[in-house]
Write a protein that holds these residues in place. Structure first.
Motif, PDB file in Angstrom:
ATOM      1  N   LYS A  77       0.837  -1.168   0.112  1.00  0.00           N
ATOM      2  CA  LYS A  77       0.025   0.073  -0.072  1.00  0.00           C
ATOM      3  C   LYS A  77       0.780   1.223  -0.011  1.00  0.00           C
ATOM      4  CE  LYS A  77      -3.976   1.996   2.252  1.00  0.00           C
ATOM      5  NZ  LYS A  77      -4.628   2.067   3.719  1.00  0.00           N
ATOM      6  N   SER A  78       1.979   1.191   0.679  1.00  0.00           N
ATOM      7  CA  SER A  78       2.797   2.400   0.722  1.00  0.00           C
ATOM      8  C   SER A  78       3.562   2.400  -0.328  1.00  0.00           C
ATOM      9  CB  SER A  78       3.718   2.329   2.036  1.00  0.00           C
ATOM     10  OG  SER A  78       4.755   1.259   1.836  1.00  0.00           O
ATOM     11  N   ALA A  79       3.942   1.469  -1.105  1.00  0.00           N
ATOM     12  CA  ALA A  79       5.026   1.492  -2.245  1.00  0.00           C
ATOM     13  C   ALA A  79       4.254   1.554  -3.416  1.00  0.00           C
ATOM     14  CB  ALA A  79       5.826   0.323  -2.133  1.00  0.00           C
ATOM     15  N   CYS A  80       3.340   0.634  -3.751  1.00  0.00           N
ATOM     16  CA  CYS A  80       2.956   0.182  -5.260  1.00  0.00           C
ATOM     17  C   CYS A  80       1.339   0.313  -5.286  1.00  0.00           C
ATOM     18  CB  CYS A  80       3.414  -0.931  -5.865  1.00  0.00           C
ATOM     19  SG  CYS A  80       4.899  -1.074  -5.804  1.00  0.00           S
ATOM     20  N   MET A  81       0.777   1.278  -4.461  1.00  0.00           N
ATOM     21  CA  MET A  81      -0.779   1.222  -4.066  1.00  0.00           C
ATOM     22  C   MET A  81      -1.579   1.230  -5.781  1.00  0.00           C
ATOM     23  SD  MET A  81      -3.326   2.875  -1.693  1.00  0.00           S
ATOM     24  CE  MET A  81      -5.091   2.577  -1.703  1.00  0.00           C
ATOM     25  N   SER A  82      -1.056   2.117  -6.496  1.00  0.00           N
ATOM     26  CA  SER A  82      -1.938   2.330  -7.600  1.00  0.00           C
ATOM     27  C   SER A  82      -1.780   1.251  -8.535  1.00  0.00           C
ATOM     28  CB  SER A  82      -1.657   3.880  -8.464  1.00  0.00           C
ATOM     29  OG  SER A  82      -0.271   3.876  -8.587  1.00  0.00           O
ATOM     30  N   GLU A  83      -0.508   0.579  -8.862  1.00  0.00           N
ATOM     31  CA  GLU A  83      -0.125  -0.361  -9.549  1.00  0.00           C
ATOM     32  C   GLU A  83      -1.081  -1.388  -9.044  1.00  0.00           C
ATOM     33  OE1 GLU A  83       2.067   1.515  -8.527  1.00  0.00           O
ATOM     34  OE2 GLU A  83       3.635   2.253 -10.135  1.00  0.00           O
ATOM     35  N   PHE A  84      -1.075  -1.775  -7.919  1.00  0.00           N
ATOM     36  CA  PHE A  84      -1.673  -2.925  -7.374  1.00  0.00           C
ATOM     37  C   PHE A  84      -3.269  -2.774  -7.488  1.00  0.00           C
ATOM     38  CE2 PHE A  84      -3.650  -5.257  -3.860  1.00  0.00           C
ATOM     39  CZ  PHE A  84      -3.020  -6.454  -4.077  1.00  0.00           C
ATOM     40  N   ASN A  85      -3.736  -1.443  -7.394  1.00  0.00           N
ATOM     41  CA  ASN A  85      -5.088  -1.348  -7.522  1.00  0.00           C
ATOM     42  C   ASN A  85      -5.382  -1.391  -8.822  1.00  0.00           C
ATOM     43  OD1 ASN A  85      -5.721  -1.054  -4.864  1.00  0.00           O
ATOM     44  ND2 ASN A  85      -5.950   1.026  -5.034  1.00  0.00           N
ATOM     45  N   GLN A  86      -4.623  -1.143  -9.593  1.00  0.00           N
ATOM     46  CA  GLN A  86      -5.061  -1.355 -11.198  1.00  0.00           C
ATOM     47  C   GLN A  86      -5.025  -3.179 -11.612  1.00  0.00           C
ATOM     48  OE1 GLN A  86      -1.766   0.229 -13.409  1.00  0.00           O
ATOM     49  NE2 GLN A  86      -3.135   0.423 -15.431  1.00  0.00           N
ATOM     50  N   TYR A  87      -4.024  -3.534 -11.027  1.00  0.00           N
ATOM     51  CA  TYR A  87      -3.880  -5.003 -11.405  1.00  0.00           C
ATOM     52  C   TYR A  87      -5.152  -5.572 -10.807  1.00  0.00           C
ATOM     53  CZ  TYR A  87      -1.745  -9.485 -11.876  1.00  0.00           C
ATOM     54  OH  TYR A  87      -1.578 -10.985 -12.029  1.00  0.00           O
ATOM     55  N   ALA A  88      -5.482  -5.339  -9.320  1.00  0.00           N
ATOM     56  CA  ALA A  88      -6.533  -6.301  -8.728  1.00  0.00           C
ATOM     57  C   ALA A  88      -7.934  -5.678  -9.769  1.00  0.00           C
ATOM     58  CB  ALA A  88      -6.602  -5.713  -7.397  1.00  0.00           C
ATOM     59  N   ASP A  92     -10.262  -8.627 -11.334  1.00  0.00           N
ATOM     60  CA  ASP A  92     -11.491  -8.649 -10.848  1.00  0.00           C
ATOM     61  C   ASP A  92     -12.660  -8.601 -11.898  1.00  0.00           C
ATOM     62  OD1 ASP A  92     -13.732  -8.693  -9.305  1.00  0.00           O
ATOM     63  OD2 ASP A  92     -13.638  -6.590  -8.431  1.00  0.00           O
ATOM     64  N   LYS A  93     -12.279  -7.607 -12.863  1.00  0.00           N
ATOM     65  CA  LYS A  93     -13.222  -7.552 -14.168  1.00  0.00           C
ATOM     66  C   LYS A  93     -12.968  -8.265 -15.269  1.00  0.00           C
ATOM     67  CE  LYS A  93     -14.694  -3.343 -11.966  1.00  0.00           C
ATOM     68  NZ  LYS A  93     -14.812  -1.990 -11.621  1.00  0.00           N
ATOM     69  N   SER A  94     -12.064  -8.954 -15.313  1.00  0.00           N
ATOM     70  CA  SER A  94     -11.691  -9.534 -16.831  1.00  0.00           C
ATOM     71  C   SER A  94     -12.151 -10.887 -16.906  1.00  0.00           C
ATOM     72  CB  SER A  94     -10.177  -9.563 -17.088  1.00  0.00           C
ATOM     73  OG  SER A  94      -9.578  -8.427 -17.210  1.00  0.00           O
ATOM     74  N   SER A  95     -12.466 -11.509 -15.879  1.00  0.00           N
ATOM     75  CA  SER A  95     -13.071 -12.927 -16.098  1.00  0.00           C
ATOM     76  C   SER A  95     -13.861 -13.333 -14.642  1.00  0.00           C
ATOM     77  CB  SER A  95     -11.809 -13.911 -16.338  1.00  0.00           C
ATOM     78  OG  SER A  95     -11.092 -13.858 -14.856  1.00  0.00           O
ATOM     79  N   GLY A  96     -14.638 -14.531 -14.743  1.00  0.00           N
ATOM     80  CA  GLY A  96     -15.282 -15.003 -13.817  1.00  0.00           C
ATOM     81  C   GLY A  96     -14.496 -15.602 -12.702  1.00  0.00           C
ATOM     82  N   ASP A  97     -13.348 -16.210 -12.891  1.00  0.00           N
ATOM     83  CA  ASP A  97     -12.652 -16.758 -11.992  1.00  0.00           C
ATOM     84  C   ASP A  97     -11.363 -16.316 -11.438  1.00  0.00           C
ATOM     85  OD1 ASP A  97     -11.350 -17.031 -14.480  1.00  0.00           O
ATOM     86  OD2 ASP A  97     -11.382 -19.357 -14.025  1.00  0.00           O
ATOM     87  N   TYR A 102      -5.534 -12.589 -18.610  1.00  0.00           N
ATOM     88  CA  TYR A 102      -6.050 -11.127 -19.326  1.00  0.00           C
ATOM     89  C   TYR A 102      -5.230 -10.219 -18.812  1.00  0.00           C
ATOM     90  CZ  TYR A 102      -9.526 -15.123 -20.241  1.00  0.00           C
ATOM     91  OH  TYR A 102     -10.186 -15.931 -20.393  1.00  0.00           O
ATOM     92  N   CYS A 103      -4.432 -10.376 -17.947  1.00  0.00           N
ATOM     93  CA  CYS A 103      -3.829  -8.844 -17.106  1.00  0.00           C
ATOM     94  C   CYS A 103      -2.416  -8.945 -17.273  1.00  0.00           C
ATOM     95  CB  CYS A 103      -4.649  -9.057 -15.766  1.00  0.00           C
ATOM     96  SG  CYS A 103      -6.166  -8.940 -15.741  1.00  0.00           S
ATOM     97  N   ARG A 104      -1.727  -9.513 -18.239  1.00  0.00           N
ATOM     98  CA  ARG A 104      -0.475  -9.561 -18.142  1.00  0.00           C
ATOM     99  C   ARG A 104       0.306  -8.096 -18.362  1.00  0.00           C
ATOM    100  NH1 ARG A 104      -0.103 -14.361 -15.741  1.00  0.00           N
ATOM    101  NH2 ARG A 104      -0.843 -15.897 -17.398  1.00  0.00           N
ATOM    102  N   THR A 105      -0.421  -7.124 -18.947  1.00  0.00           N
ATOM    103  CA  THR A 105       0.212  -5.955 -18.943  1.00  0.00           C
ATOM    104  C   THR A 105       0.203  -5.191 -17.699  1.00  0.00           C
ATOM    105  OG1 THR A 105      -0.963  -5.906 -20.969  1.00  0.00           O
ATOM    106  CG2 THR A 105       0.048  -3.655 -20.613  1.00  0.00           C
ATOM    107  N   THR A 106      -0.874  -5.257 -16.881  1.00  0.00           N
ATOM    108  CA  THR A 106      -0.868  -4.457 -15.723  1.00  0.00           C
ATOM    109  C   THR A 106      -0.122  -5.317 -14.640  1.00  0.00           C
ATOM    110  OG1 THR A 106      -3.052  -5.754 -15.305  1.00  0.00           O
ATOM    111  CG2 THR A 106      -3.121  -3.133 -15.649  1.00  0.00           C
ATOM    112  N   GLN A 107       0.026  -6.894 -15.040  1.00  0.00           N
ATOM    113  CA  GLN A 107       0.849  -7.682 -13.979  1.00  0.00           C
ATOM    114  C   GLN A 107       2.587  -7.174 -14.402  1.00  0.00           C
ATOM    115  OE1 GLN A 107       0.212 -11.748 -14.520  1.00  0.00           O
ATOM    116  NE2 GLN A 107       2.584 -11.978 -14.217  1.00  0.00           N
TER     117      GLN A 107
END
Lengths: 176, 151
Positions: A77-88, A92-97, A102-107
């Motif tokens: 949270k202190s270091a990479c919050m925006s990147e982490f939230n983007q990835y999460a 959350d929204k790319s697939s049902g499971d 689908y998230c290699r870029t943000t990863q």
């Protein structure tokens, strides 16, 4: 219920610690780095839990796991919050499971931030599916001793007369 | 003779009937047998290769999902254990409170008769699902039991 009054159950105050208040997607997003960061605590807890097979005996180890997880997510949270939230959010929204594929870029963005700011590398592919050896200070629980029954039928003496079976084997098609 | 009317005999048409079409006319063959076999083998090979690629991809996906689950499992299990033990204590207290007016009732037994007589003392036997939810609202029991059907 099966729990009698003389079974020791820990008090509620012993069991209350700050819990990780995160959604499934966030936990999934941080899973790989978290597993690497808290590897020792996790292994210690899982070994205890599966050796003892009793949740009461591994409360301290479990608290260590939760504390480590909290520490990890505070660091993130202190270091990479925006990147982490983007990835999460992507997970959350790319697939049902909560699929990662689908998230290699943000990863990649998150991995770079984790490596640069926290020095945490994403473990190799399949790292958490491998069997691992854990060295622990906790003594091994005693094995259950072999049951001895005083009224068991005594075995044949060593020098008993062992005649061949009178009518052959019952499983003649297997043994002959 | 009184056959004054000229009669017309039913005869074949001039030049005779058309020939009966009995000759076999096979459908046009686009491929020979060998070509068909070759095509079958070729298509099967191609499909198997595609299946191999997809299978690898699916396996990789499964391993990744399993890895993620295993990485967070200790944390989830630790949290679950604590909550579970809290709930066991609450259940036991609820039973003691409920049965306090019944003479001879001991918590966790049937008037002093234990369920598991041979287990060593202080062994935690996890209660079955219905016992665990015995002191709750039936709605909660239903939610938990059929949560998979509803979600």
């Amino acid at each position: 219920m099966v729990l009698t009054a003389d079974i020791h159950l820990p008090e509620e105050s012993e069991l209350t610690v700050p819990e990780v208040n995160l959604s499934g997607a966030s936990l999934r997003a941080g899973a790989f780095h978290l597993g690497k960061y808290c590897e020792h605590a996790n292994n210690e807890f899982m070994l205890c839990r599966f050796e003892e097979n009793d949740p009461r005996k591994c409360i301290a180890e479990g608290k260590a796991v939760t504390a480590c997880t909290m520490q990890f997510f505070r660091k993130v949270k202190s270091a990479c919050m925006s990147e982490f939230n983007q990835y999460a959010n992507c997970i959350d929204k790319s697939s049902g499971d909560f699929s990662f594929q689908y998230c290699r870029t943000t990863q990649g963005v998150l991995d770079k931030c984790m490596l640069d700011k926290l020095g945490l590398e994403r473990p190799d592919f399949g790292y958490f599916c491998e069997a691992r050896v854990h060295d622990t200070k906790r003594p091994k629980p005693l094995e259950e001793p072999k049951a001895v029954y005083p009224d068991a039928t005594p075995a044949l003496p060593e020098d008993a007369d062992r005649k061949p079976a009178r009518f052959g084997s019952r499983f003649y098609w297997m043994t002959e | 003779m009184d056959c004054a009317v000229a009669r017309k005999q039913d005869l074949p048409p001039p030049g005779g009937y058309r020939p009966i079409p009995y000759k076999r006319i096979p459908a046009k063959q686009y491929f020979s047998g060998y070509a068909m076999f070759a095509g079958f083998i070729g298509m099967t090979t191609g499909a198997l290769y595609l299946q191999y690629l997809t299978y690898k991809q699916i396996k990789k996906h499964e391993i990744e999902m399993r890895s993620a689950k295993m990485a967070i499992y200790p944390m989830l299990l630790a949290e679950r254990d604590r909550e579970y033990l809290k709930q066991l204590r609450r259940n036991r207290d609820a039973e003691a409170e409920l049965m306090k007016d019944v003479p001879g009732w001991e918590v966790g037994t049937y008037y002093g008769e234990k369920v598991y007589k041979l287990l060593p003392n202080d062994t935690l036997v996890e209660p079955i699902f219905h016992e665990y939810y015995a002191h709750t609202d039936p709605k909660e029991w239903y939610k938990r039991a059929y949560i998979k059907l509803m979600s």
